[in-house]
Design an enzyme around this catalytic site. Structure first.
Site, mmCIF file in Angstrom:
data_model
loop_
_atom_site.group_PDB
_atom_site.id
_atom_site.type_symbol
_atom_site.label_atom_id
_atom_site.label_comp_id
_atom_site.label_asym_id
_atom_site.label_seq_id
_atom_site.Cartn_x
_atom_site.Cartn_y
_atom_site.Cartn_z
ATOM 1 C CG HIS A 31 -48.029 25.771 43.020
ATOM 2 N ND1 HIS A 31 -47.886 25.278 41.741
ATOM 3 C CD2 HIS A 31 -47.143 26.786 43.129
ATOM 4 C CE1 HIS A 31 -46.940 25.954 41.104
ATOM 5 N NE2 HIS A 31 -46.477 26.876 41.938
ATOM 6 C CG ASP A 82 -48.663 22.209 40.230
ATOM 7 O OD1 ASP A 82 -47.680 22.109 39.458
ATOM 8 O OD2 ASP A 82 -49.025 23.278 40.727
#
Length: 470
Positions: free
Chosen positions: A28, A133
């Site tokens: 991520h 995210d």
């Protein structure tokens, strides 16, 4: 590289400030860092990357050397969170990296510092654009408090996985209609992490997002993107498929070369003769699995480059006296039998360089989405051994849907050396080898074209840039 403390006054140059808020896990962190690099270097936007001190250091230290200098264009904001435990991974056979849960729980306390940063930027910018995210969607709530701010969710996993997770019945329909063998999602994540997801990606926070970015493209999963666009989480939102997003996408076709010793070893091997073996940053193999993999590599009689390392700890820089990092020893007699046919790397390895090397013929992988897209972009077929999270679905997409690899895992839970060796040989020397390699090469050409100037993914990314700079 500029690092900005969260409490200080922030001076911005430009009318639009882009703020990245990734989850504190390597894949991520890396994907949003790659997007940051593109927006800074190719579109001249002012980008702020917000995370903890530890994880900014992690993300930048693992950035390819060819791109390190470009990171100077990004403003990094070190934000405080409570202290968190950083235990070693579990070697008992548990697949999901549950040892990271203390970090994820502490990560939720990043909300207030992110809000402070947005408040400062909102006062000095025409518009603040937050790209977060889904698992840091508290940033969407914070952005909603400012009239000149808007937020977009950036999904690090493919649309097919998100459909399967949100609507299992749709997954069964896909299995019937597209020849996919989609695995059960039971046990792919811990209950604690599922609760973390539910706390983060809530209907109210989805409502606050102005749109979604996905690290995928129509060439990889066009019909699944269309289906995902019909999901409640996407209704009335703009969706941009901008992937595959990696350094390859930043400069399509430019080979990145580091100085790692494994590349010298690859230089000595014949073309397309080496199986690259790596299981990413969030997978820990049991001692039995390591033994079976070692023997499987031996039985395959193929050359190999094996990155044998533990999953990341919550703080990869933490160390303890006498700490060996859970190092797993390989038998001396095994190493003698391997001889010069194989190389074992114990630390971080330059994956893009390895996959781009002419000696690499296949990638035995856990099928994390970063690994899948990098391998496919470079036309390297995969030997799929998924472990947890989105990996089983990713493997089905690569193997069943695109035919660009073969699967290791059979019907049972345990994977033996014979199964591993057979899967490797199917890609490297078996009857179906050439067909799998051709499909991988063809898909690589399509994906590289998608991220190049004039490609479909580049067009969607340009449309997103035009939207946020309107």
């Amino acid at each position: 590289m500029e690092t900005v403390a969260c409490q200080g006054q922030v001076q911005v140059d430009g009318t639009v400030a882009v703020v990245m808020v990734p989850l504190t896990a390597q894949s991520h962190l890396a994907q949003l860092l790659h997007l940051s690099l593109f927006l800074c270097t190719r579109r001249g936007l002012t980008v702020h990357y917000a995370s903890t001190t530890t994880h900014i250091r992690q993300a930048t230290s693992r950035l390819h050397p060819a791109w390190s200098s470009f990171a100077n264009a990004i403003s990094f904001h070190e934000l405080p969170i409570p202290a968190f435990c950083s235990p070693h991974p579990d070697h008992s056979g548990t697949k999901f990296p549950a040892h990271l849960q203390p970090l994820f729980d502490a990560f939720e306390h990043l909300r207030a510092p992110v809000g402070d940063l947005l408040r400062s930027l909102s006062a000095s910018s025409r518009r603040v654009v937050v790209i977060h995210d889904p698992l840091s969607s508290f940033a969407a709530d914070e952005a909603a408090a400012f009239p000149n701010a808007e937020s977009y969710a950036f999904h690090c996993v493919p649309a097919l996985f998100q459909i399967s997770l949100a609507r299992p019945s749709a997954a069964l329909e896909l299995s019937r209609d597209h020849g996919l063998t989609l695995p059960s999602l039971e046990g792919i994540m811990t209950e604690e992490f599922m609760a973390f997801i539910q706390r983060q990606w809530t209907p109210s926070r989805i409502a606050h997002t102005a749109g979604m970015l996905l690290n995928t493209c129509r060439a990889l999963e066009g019909e699944f993107l269309d289906m995902f666009a019909q999901e409640p989480a996407c209704c009335s939102n703009k969706l941009f498929a901008i992937g595959p997003l990696s350094p390859l996408a930043v400069v399509a076709g430019e080979r990145l070369v580091s100085s790692h010793e494994c590349l010298n070893w690859l230089d000595e091997q014949p073309p397309a003769s080496v199986v690259y073996v790596a299981f990413g940053t969030m997978t820990t193999m049991s001692e039995e699995e390591v033994r079976e993999l070692a023997q499987g590599l031996l039985l395959s009689q193929q050359r190999f480059l094996w990155v044998l390392r533990d999953a990341d700890r919550a703080d990869i820089f933490a160390s303890e006296e006498g700490d060996d990092g859970g190092r797993m020893e390989l038998a001396a007699e095994w190493e003698e039998k391997v001889g010069g046919r194989g190389m074992v790397v114990r630390g971080w390895a330059p994956q893009l360089d390895i996959l781009a090397h002419q000696a690499t013929g296949a990638f035995l992988s856990h099928c994390g989405w970063n690994s899948c897209t990098e391998s496919l972009c470079l036309g390297v077929p995969m030997v799929a051994w998924p472990m947890h999270s989105d990996q089983p679905i990713n493997a089905a997409l690569v193997v069943d849907y695109h035919g660009a690899g073969v699967a290791v895992r059979g019907g049972g839970e345990a994977v033996g050396r014979e199964e591993i060796a057979a899967a490797i040989r199917r890609v490297m020397v078996g009857e179906e080898s050439e067909g799998v390699r051709q499909r991988a090469r063809a898909l690589g050409e399509v994906l590289r074209a998608a991220v190049a100037d004039g490609g479909a993914s580049r067009a969607e990314l340009d449309a997103f840039v035009a939207l946020i700079t309107r």
